[in-house]
Scaffold this active site. Structure first.
Site, short mmCIF file in Angstrom:
data_model
loop_
_atom_site.label_atom_id
_atom_site.label_comp_id
_atom_site.label_asym_id
_atom_site.label_seq_id
_atom_site.Cartn_x
_atom_site.Cartn_y
_atom_site.Cartn_z
N LYS A 77 60.24 39.97 46.23
CA LYS A 77 59.16 39.59 47.15
C LYS A 77 58.97 40.70 48.21
O LYS A 77 59.78 41.62 48.29
CB LYS A 77 59.46 38.25 47.80
CG LYS A 77 60.14 37.22 46.88
CD LYS A 77 59.31 36.77 45.69
CE LYS A 77 60.10 35.75 44.88
NZ LYS A 77 59.46 35.25 43.69
C1 LIG Z 1 60.31 33.83 43.19
C2 LIG Z 1 59.65 32.54 42.93
C3 LIG Z 1 60.33 31.31 43.01
C4 LIG Z 1 61.82 31.23 43.19
O1 LIG Z 1 62.31 31.77 44.35
P1 LIG Z 1 63.89 32.11 44.42
O2 LIG Z 1 64.09 32.55 45.82
O3 LIG Z 1 64.15 33.19 43.42
O4 LIG Z 1 64.62 30.87 44.10
C5 LIG Z 1 59.61 30.15 42.86
N1 LIG Z 1 58.29 30.17 42.61
C6 LIG Z 1 57.60 31.32 42.50
C7 LIG Z 1 56.14 31.29 42.24
C8 LIG Z 1 58.26 32.55 42.64
O5 LIG Z 1 57.57 33.69 42.52
#
Ligand SMILES: *Cc1c(COP(=O)(O)O)cnc(C)c1O
Length: 368
Positions: A182
């Site tokens: 992210k």
């Molecule tokens: C990255 C992501 C998640 C999960 O987040 P984590 O921190 O890896 O558990 C959930 N939904 C979407 C759309 C994502 O891109």
């Protein structure tokens, strides 16, 4: 040309020093940096409460548990997302009901949503896919009409807006992830935003073993989780959050180079509706079906460029296929197309525009 990975987090000396400071302080879990992280995220999203948790999947899970969503309930999710969006619905024993996505934006197709609402539907989890806000205003209208709760999965969309309003502040809950994929990262980490005071209190209790302080005494009032965030993770992300506006602006400059330079007729570029901004967590193109996408990924790797597919068509994954046996090709053609022919290409702060031009030039020469 040096190998260009699909992604690479930009951790600077000042970020490392912020972490080291916490390690030296001895206050390792849920201390001042977590409080500061929560305060800045509440201010940023204009939500009244922001609760830091251990990752972006835990935030979604906590939201569903706090809302009391359970077996027999249905929760609407897009057919294309990271699989966690649907997994959390399974984790509380409820049933995910999939809606296809729009092939231009990869976001939930709001025109197909209402037909999926039944007497059992309790909630919608729209995803702001790849860093672009979905048509959350229309999702909210439908939710209000049918008395449904909305949990925004803004895991990859920190800073994305529709008509100037931040994602994560439309629904009852907004969920963000700080995984290294992210825009800014704490390694693992998540934030759940809400402006509902009672739900915020419940989430804080559930995050920490079900503990509530009553008259200065710890009482265990729920069978809670340990979804706490460490203070050094919060310090890492707090330090990067200061650069977030620049990161988003710079990624938009890089995206502009892709838009100007990619000219291959068999590569479909993403579309950004005029009422939204893109934060470019992922630059996701769709290849013509004459291409074998996985072969393209392998070929690009040999040419020094890291790419990958973008997101899963969830009903086509083994667990969901075995359990629900949906005719995904017929029901979710756009999600399937994006899953099979989608290609995420590099976009991050450490890249120079010249590298983006090089990538575009390699893509323009793609042949079968
Ligand atoms: C990255 C992501 C998640 C999960 O987040 P984590 O921190 O890896 O558990 C959930 N939904 C979407 C759309 C994502 O891109």
């Amino acid at each position: 040309m040096d190998f260009i990975p699909l992604t690479s987090p930009d951790i600077r000396d000042e970020d490392i020093e912020a972490v080291v400071k916490v390690l030296r302080s001895g206050m390792l879990v849920q201390a001042q940096n977590v409080l500061d992280f929560e305060a800045s995220m509440a201010a940023f999203t204009h939500a009244e409460h922001a609760i830091a948790v251990s990752n972006g999947t835990a935030t979604l899970h906590l939201a569903l548990v706090a809302l009391g969503i359970k077996a027999g309930d249905e929760v609407i999710v897009p057919a294309l997302s990271y699989v966690a969006t649907a997994n959390v619905v399974e984790l509380v024993g409820a049933t995910p009901v999939f809606v296809d996505v729009d092939i231009d934006t990869f976001n939930i197709d709001v025109n197909a949503l209402e037909a999926k609402i039944t007497a059992r539907t309790k909630a919608i989890i729209p995803v702001h896919e790849f860093g672009l806000a979905c048509d959350i205003e229309t999702v909210m209208q439908l939710a209000q009409k049918h008395n449904l709760v909305v949990i925004e999965d803004a895991a990859c969309a920190l800073g994305a807006m529709q008509n100037g309003k931040q994602t994560g502040s439309f629904g009852t809950f907004g969920s963000f992830s700080f995984h290294p994929r992210k825009a800014v990262s704490s390694g693992e980490g998540g934030i759940l935003t809400t402006s509902d005071e009672a739900l915020a209190a419940k989430v804080r209790i559930l995050r920490n073993h079900g503990v509530e302080m009553q008259d200065g005494k710890m009482e265990f009032v729920e069978a809670g989780f340990n979804y706490r965030l460490t203070d050094f993770q919060a310090a890492l992300v707090n330090s990067q959050l200061k650069r977030l506006p620049q990161i988003i602006a710079y990624k938009n400059e890089l995206a502009e180079v892709y838009f100007n330079e990619i000219s291959h007729a068999a590569i479909k570029l993403p579309v950004v509706p005029s009422d939204r901004n893109h934060t470019w967590q992922t630059f996701h193109v769709v290849l013509d079906t004459v291409f074998d996408r996985d072969k393209v990924i392998a070929d690009l790797r040999e040419k020094g460029i890291g790419t990958n597919y973008g997101a899963q068509c969830i009903p086509a994954q083994q667990y969901y296929l075995k359990k629900y046996g949906l005719d995904f090709a017929k029901e979710f053609p756009n999600a399937l197309r994006a899953f099979r022919s989608g290609l995420a290409i590099p976009i991050y702060e450490k890249l120079q525009k010249e590298q983006i031009r090089q990538i575009a030039s390699v893509l323009n020469k793609l042949s079968r």
